[in-house]
Design a protein around this motif. Structure first.
Motif, PDB file in Angstrom:
ATOM      1  N   SER A  23    -112.250 -25.836 -26.743  1.00 35.10           N
ATOM      2  CA  SER A  23    -112.646 -26.682 -25.618  1.00 35.10           C
ATOM      3  C   SER A  23    -112.416 -28.161 -25.937  1.00 35.10           C
ATOM      4  O   SER A  23    -111.914 -28.919 -25.101  1.00 35.10           O
ATOM      5  CB  SER A  23    -114.112 -26.438 -25.272  1.00 35.10           C
ATOM      6  OG  SER A  23    -114.520 -27.285 -24.239  1.00 35.10           O
ATOM      7  N   ASP A  24    -112.748 -28.557 -27.165  1.00 38.03           N
ATOM      8  CA  ASP A  24    -112.539 -29.947 -27.576  1.00 38.03           C
ATOM      9  C   ASP A  24    -111.056 -30.307 -27.590  1.00 38.03           C
ATOM     10  O   ASP A  24    -110.665 -31.389 -27.152  1.00 38.03           O
ATOM     11  CB  ASP A  24    -113.144 -30.200 -28.956  1.00 38.03           C
ATOM     12  CG  ASP A  24    -114.663 -30.171 -28.955  1.00 38.03           C
ATOM     13  OD1 ASP A  24    -115.264 -30.220 -27.848  1.00 38.03           O
ATOM     14  OD2 ASP A  24    -115.254 -30.086 -30.048  1.00 38.03           O
ATOM     15  N   VAL A  25    -110.228 -29.395 -28.098  1.00 36.65           N
ATOM     16  CA  VAL A  25    -108.784 -29.638 -28.134  1.00 36.65           C
ATOM     17  C   VAL A  25    -108.240 -29.738 -26.709  1.00 36.65           C
ATOM     18  O   VAL A  25    -107.427 -30.610 -26.403  1.00 36.65           O
ATOM     19  CB  VAL A  25    -108.054 -28.541 -28.934  1.00 36.65           C
ATOM     20  CG1 VAL A  25    -106.547 -28.637 -28.770  1.00 36.65           C
ATOM     21  CG2 VAL A  25    -108.429 -28.621 -30.403  1.00 36.65           C
ATOM     22  N   LYS A  62    -102.222 -28.885 -33.514  1.00 33.88           N
ATOM     23  CA  LYS A  62    -101.593 -28.348 -34.729  1.00 33.88           C
ATOM     24  C   LYS A  62    -102.629 -27.741 -35.665  1.00 33.88           C
ATOM     25  O   LYS A  62    -102.370 -26.729 -36.315  1.00 33.88           O
ATOM     26  CB  LYS A  62    -100.792 -29.432 -35.438  1.00 33.88           C
ATOM     27  CG  LYS A  62     -99.520 -29.805 -34.709  1.00 33.88           C
ATOM     28  CD  LYS A  62     -98.798 -30.949 -35.393  1.00 33.88           C
ATOM     29  CE  LYS A  62     -97.586 -31.377 -34.578  1.00 33.88           C
ATOM     30  NZ  LYS A  62     -96.935 -32.569 -35.162  1.00 33.88           N
ATOM     31  N   LEU A  63    -103.802 -28.360 -35.742  1.00 33.85           N
ATOM     32  CA  LEU A  63    -104.881 -27.823 -36.567  1.00 33.85           C
ATOM     33  C   LEU A  63    -105.314 -26.448 -36.059  1.00 33.85           C
ATOM     34  O   LEU A  63    -105.454 -25.510 -36.845  1.00 33.85           O
ATOM     35  CB  LEU A  63    -106.075 -28.775 -36.572  1.00 33.85           C
ATOM     36  CG  LEU A  63    -107.347 -28.247 -37.244  1.00 33.85           C
ATOM     37  CD1 LEU A  63    -107.132 -28.088 -38.731  1.00 33.85           C
ATOM     38  CD2 LEU A  63    -108.512 -29.176 -36.961  1.00 33.85           C
ATOM     39  N   VAL A  64    -105.508 -26.331 -34.760  1.00 30.99           N
ATOM     40  CA  VAL A  64    -105.915 -25.047 -34.188  1.00 30.99           C
ATOM     41  C   VAL A  64    -104.828 -23.998 -34.393  1.00 30.99           C
ATOM     42  O   VAL A  64    -105.113 -22.844 -34.726  1.00 30.99           O
ATOM     43  CB  VAL A  64    -106.257 -25.201 -32.687  1.00 30.99           C
ATOM     44  CG1 VAL A  64    -106.426 -23.857 -32.015  1.00 30.99           C
ATOM     45  CG2 VAL A  64    -107.521 -26.019 -32.532  1.00 30.99           C
ATOM     46  N   LEU A  65    -103.588 -24.384 -34.232  1.00 28.76           N
ATOM     47  CA  LEU A  65    -102.478 -23.462 -34.440  1.00 28.76           C
ATOM     48  C   LEU A  65    -102.431 -22.984 -35.888  1.00 28.76           C
ATOM     49  O   LEU A  65    -102.247 -21.784 -36.154  1.00 28.76           O
ATOM     50  CB  LEU A  65    -101.163 -24.141 -34.064  1.00 28.76           C
ATOM     51  CG  LEU A  65     -99.923 -23.266 -34.056  1.00 28.76           C
ATOM     52  CD1 LEU A  65    -100.073 -22.126 -33.060  1.00 28.76           C
ATOM     53  CD2 LEU A  65     -98.703 -24.106 -33.716  1.00 28.76           C
ATOM     54  N   GLU A  66    -102.640 -23.882 -36.833  1.00 23.00           N
ATOM     55  CA  GLU A  66    -102.646 -23.501 -38.244  1.00 23.00           C
ATOM     56  C   GLU A  66    -103.837 -22.590 -38.554  1.00 23.00           C
ATOM     57  O   GLU A  66    -103.707 -21.634 -39.329  1.00 23.00           O
ATOM     58  CB  GLU A  66    -102.677 -24.741 -39.135  1.00 23.00           C
ATOM     59  CG  GLU A  66    -102.531 -24.440 -40.600  1.00 23.00           C
ATOM     60  CD  GLU A  66    -101.237 -23.736 -40.974  1.00 23.00           C
ATOM     61  OE1 GLU A  66    -101.254 -22.940 -41.943  1.00 23.00           O
ATOM     62  OE2 GLU A  66    -100.198 -23.970 -40.318  1.00 23.00           O
ATOM     63  N   MET A  67    -104.993 -22.880 -37.956  1.00 22.81           N
ATOM     64  CA  MET A  67    -106.156 -21.999 -38.138  1.00 22.81           C
ATOM     65  C   MET A  67    -105.857 -20.601 -37.616  1.00 22.81           C
ATOM     66  O   MET A  67    -106.187 -19.602 -38.261  1.00 22.81           O
ATOM     67  CB  MET A  67    -107.379 -22.576 -37.428  1.00 22.81           C
ATOM     68  CG  MET A  67    -107.966 -23.771 -38.117  1.00 22.81           C
ATOM     69  SD  MET A  67    -109.328 -24.514 -37.200  1.00 22.81           S
ATOM     70  CE  MET A  67    -110.462 -23.151 -37.040  1.00 22.81           C
ATOM     71  N   ARG A  68    -105.223 -20.525 -36.451  1.00 19.64           N
ATOM     72  CA  ARG A  68    -104.859 -19.230 -35.885  1.00 19.64           C
ATOM     73  C   ARG A  68    -103.929 -18.479 -36.831  1.00 19.64           C
ATOM     74  O   ARG A  68    -104.115 -17.288 -37.103  1.00 19.64           O
ATOM     75  CB  ARG A  68    -104.175 -19.410 -34.536  1.00 19.64           C
ATOM     76  CG  ARG A  68    -103.748 -18.080 -33.901  1.00 19.64           C
ATOM     77  CD  ARG A  68    -102.733 -18.295 -32.799  1.00 19.64           C
ATOM     78  NE  ARG A  68    -101.476 -18.779 -33.303  1.00 19.64           N
ATOM     79  CZ  ARG A  68    -100.370 -18.035 -33.398  1.00 19.64           C
ATOM     80  NH1 ARG A  68    -100.379 -16.783 -33.030  1.00 19.64           N
ATOM     81  NH2 ARG A  68     -99.263 -18.554 -33.858  1.00 19.64           N
ATOM     82  N   ASN A  69    -102.932 -19.169 -37.364  1.00 21.97           N
ATOM     83  CA  ASN A  69    -101.989 -18.537 -38.283  1.00 21.97           C
ATOM     84  C   ASN A  69    -102.688 -18.019 -39.532  1.00 21.97           C
ATOM     85  O   ASN A  69    -102.388 -16.923 -40.017  1.00 21.97           O
ATOM     86  CB  ASN A  69    -100.881 -19.518 -38.663  1.00 21.97           C
ATOM     87  CG  ASN A  69     -99.979 -19.844 -37.499  1.00 21.97           C
ATOM     88  OD1 ASN A  69     -99.957 -19.141 -36.492  1.00 21.97           O
ATOM     89  ND2 ASN A  69     -99.243 -20.938 -37.620  1.00 21.97           N
TER      90      ASN A  69
END
Length: 83
Positions: A23-25, A62-69
């Protein structure tokens, strides 16, 4: 069994924190879009502010994407473990 696991995760603190992060992103991306639109309309003249908002939204995504990965990688590693 999977439905039970999904139901247990949905109420967990991790799930809630992940939802808050997403939500923040999303809010950062919406704000960056509004600032870019305002710059295009001429109501905002501070290009630095707009570029900063764009970069902040980009880094957060990018942070959220890396966390997902990383989560997917950990899940795949767990699934490969012998039981």
């Amino acid at each position: 069994s999977v439905k039970l696991t999904v139901a247990a995760v949905q109420g967990s603190p991790f799930h809630n924190e992940l939802q808050n992060l997403l939500s923040d992103v999303n809010d950062l991306q919406l704000e960056a879009g509004k600032k870019a639109e305002a710059l295009a309309k001429g109501s905002v003249t501070d290009l630095h502010e707009v570029m900063l908002a764009q970069e902040e939204a980009s880094v957060a995504f990018k942070l959220v994407l890396e966390m997902r990965n990383r989560i997917i990688s950990a899940y795949q590693e767990i699934m490969r473990m012998p039981v």
